[in-house]
Design an enzyme around this catalytic site. Structure first.
Site, PDB file in Angstrom:
ATOM      1  N   ARG A  28       0.824  -1.196   0.000  1.00  0.00           N
ATOM      2  CA  ARG A  28       0.000   0.000   0.000  1.00  0.00           C
ATOM      3  C   ARG A  28       0.860   1.248   0.000  1.00  0.00           C
ATOM      4  NH1 ARG A  28      -1.940  -3.502   3.678  1.00  0.00           N
ATOM      5  NH2 ARG A  28      -0.837  -2.404   5.343  1.00  0.00           N
TER       6      ARG A  28
ATOM      7  N   ARG B  58       0.460   8.648   5.036  1.00  0.00           N
ATOM      8  CA  ARG B  58      -0.873   9.190   5.307  1.00  0.00           C
ATOM      9  C   ARG B  58      -0.765  10.704   5.422  1.00  0.00           C
ATOM     10  NH1 ARG B  58      -2.228   5.084  10.318  1.00  0.00           N
ATOM     11  NH2 ARG B  58      -2.290   3.139   9.106  1.00  0.00           N
TER      12      ARG B  58
ATOM     13  N   ARG C 144      12.928 -16.331   6.916  1.00  0.00           N
ATOM     14  CA  ARG C 144      13.676 -15.517   7.861  1.00  0.00           C
ATOM     15  C   ARG C 144      13.285 -15.966   9.269  1.00  0.00           C
ATOM     16  NH1 ARG C 144      17.975 -12.977   6.245  1.00  0.00           N
ATOM     17  NH2 ARG C 144      17.657 -11.157   7.613  1.00  0.00           N
TER      18      ARG C 144
ATOM     19  N   ARG D  19      14.115  -3.785  15.882  1.00  0.00           N
ATOM     20  CA  ARG D  19      13.193  -3.091  16.766  1.00  0.00           C
ATOM     21  C   ARG D  19      13.381  -3.566  18.204  1.00  0.00           C
ATOM     22  NH1 ARG D  19       7.181  -5.650  15.312  1.00  0.00           N
ATOM     23  NH2 ARG D  19       7.649  -7.819  15.813  1.00  0.00           N
TER      24      ARG D  19
ATOM     25  N   GLU E  26      15.149  -7.317  18.789  1.00  0.00           N
ATOM     26  CA  GLU E  26      14.764  -8.301  17.783  1.00  0.00           C
ATOM     27  C   GLU E  26      15.723  -8.225  16.598  1.00  0.00           C
ATOM     28  OE1 GLU E  26      10.750  -8.759  15.238  1.00  0.00           O
ATOM     29  OE2 GLU E  26      10.462  -8.751  17.420  1.00  0.00           O
TER      30      GLU E  26
ATOM     31  N   TYR F  56       2.634 -15.908   4.536  1.00  0.00           N
ATOM     32  CA  TYR F  56       2.547 -15.104   5.744  1.00  0.00           C
ATOM     33  C   TYR F  56       1.067 -14.811   6.012  1.00  0.00           C
ATOM     34  CZ  TYR F  56       3.005 -11.534   9.248  1.00  0.00           C
ATOM     35  OH  TYR F  56       2.875 -10.833  10.412  1.00  0.00           O
TER      36      TYR F  56
ATOM     37  N   ASP G 220      -1.820 -13.306   8.901  1.00  0.00           N
ATOM     38  CA  ASP G 220      -2.203 -12.724  10.174  1.00  0.00           C
ATOM     39  C   ASP G 220      -3.088 -13.722  10.921  1.00  0.00           C
ATOM     40  OD1 ASP G 220      -0.842 -10.310   9.959  1.00  0.00           O
ATOM     41  OD2 ASP G 220      -2.484  -9.348   8.861  1.00  0.00           O
TER      42      ASP G 220
END
Length: 384
Positions: free
Chosen positions: A174, A178, A250, A280, A301, A349, A351
């Protein structure tokens, strides 16, 4: 309907949801998992030192527009309101993500209104790239070189281990900007976190007299002969003993540390600079803002290539992997008596809400095939 003897390989979301549906339909269900806990990579547990509820394999935030899935998870666990926000440290400053009007104004030292910011980004974007083919081209086309370098390039290189010029544009699906001050990470209708954690939720899903749960037990293909059907949520290539090679993933390494008080003031702080080795830091007590803890648990991480003994997290799905995947899919379609499900079983992948949706659909499809006396296919959601 004749009672069937069914095997679920994996006690994560896929195996739990399908297993529960089969047990409620009157079938005998055995669920195996080689780990000593349920819930797969969603596993949560209390840290002994601080009492913080920790996402052991990295944070999982529940968000969906699927009302049935939302109703399903709330049947087994109380989900409390949680709005996910992410910050990033880049070039010596802290910014909000996803890139929004505040990020743009802060980065350029401006006070632009939405139309002014949109015009500014349009001016610096590389409009010569009409059809972006790579991740880098997609980013340059939509946000220009400055924001790409600051927020996307370094993080992506660390996360995927390759140059953004070698990644497909589809990874950046996307428009990554914004033109308002909304810094909510997810826009879905239903968002929340389980009050007692995901492991408690999965344990309740599995709490049925028709389910025999066996933890710490590894699956072998010979076991399939003792069951009428197998639902397999382990690695697709692993089912075939990696006969055609290993599909690329990964994996993640976590460096846990504890502090007193509030370490970073947010749940997730990304690090976009390429010279910072980790991607992160996650601070887990912020994932349960209704709780109060004096101490805090954080994870640094690190992302790297997945080895044979590592936990696979993110399927790479580049050209070489897709060619190998196609051959494994052919083998799976010829197997009979087994359906491959979930993130690992379909090498995609997913969710959590999509995983649950596909598990519900797969379970219903199997019950229909069983009633009709027809064979359940290897995939209810084809990987390709």
């Amino acid at each position: 309907m004749t009672e069937l003897n069914l095997l679920m390989v994996g006690a994560g979301l896929s195996g739990a949801v399908i297993g529960r549906m089969m047990a409620e339909a009157g079938h005998k269900v055995t669920i195996l998992d080689e780990r000593d806990h349920v819930a797969g990579n969603c596993h949560t547990e209390r840290d002994a030192e601080t009492g913080v509820l920790v996402h052991i394999y990295g944070p999982h935030i529940f968000h969906t527009d699927d009302a049935e899935v939302w109703e399903y998870v709330n049947r087994f666990e109380t989900f409390l309101p949680y709005n996910h926000r992410v910050k990033t440290t880049s070039q010596g400053q802290v910014f909000s993500l996803p890139i929004n009007l505040h990020t743009i104004n802060q980065y350029y030292g401006k006070t632009m209104r939405p139309d002014e910011a949109r015009a500014h980004i349009a001016e610096i974007a590389d409009t010569s790239i009409e059809t972006p083919q790579t991740f880098e081209e997609q980013a340059l086309r939509f946000v220009g070189p400055d924001l790409y370098e600051a927020f996307l390039k370094g993080y992506t290189m660390k996360q995927w281990g390759v140059s953004p010029t070698d990644l497909p544009a589809s990874i950046l699906k996307r428009l990554p900007v914004r033109f308002n001050y909304d810094d909510h990470y997810f826009f879905h209708q239903f968002k929340g976190m389980p009050q007692d954690g995901y492991t408690a939720m999965v344990e309740r899903i599995l709490d049925h007299p028709g389910i025999d749960l066996r933890l710490g037990q590894r699956f072998s293909r010979e076991m399939a002969e003792r069951f009428d059907h197998v639902f397999y949520s382990g690695p697709l290539d692993g089912y075939f003993d990696y006969a055609l090679g290993r599909l690329g993933y990964r994996t993640l390494d976590f460096e846990k540390f504890t502090e007193i008080g509030d370490y970073q003031g947010c749940a997730v702080m990304n690090y976009g600079d390429p010279d910072v080795p980790y991607t992160r830091i996650t601070e887990h007590k912020h994932f349960a803002p209704w709780e109060d803890h004096e101490g805090t648990v954080c994870y640094r991480e690190y992302s790297r290539a997945c080895g044979a003994d590592d936990i696979p997290y993110y399927p790479i799905r580049l050209m070489g992997e897709m060619e190998m995947l196609g051959r494994y899919v052919e083998h799976a379609n010829q197997e009979g008596g087994v359906t491959f499900v979930g993130r690992l079983g379909t090498y995609r992948y997913l969710d959590m809400d999509v995983t649950i949706r596909e598990a519900l659909d797969t379970g219903r499809a199997f019950l229909k095939h069983a009633a009709d006396g027809t064979q359940m296919p290897a995939f209810s959601k084809p990987p390709l």
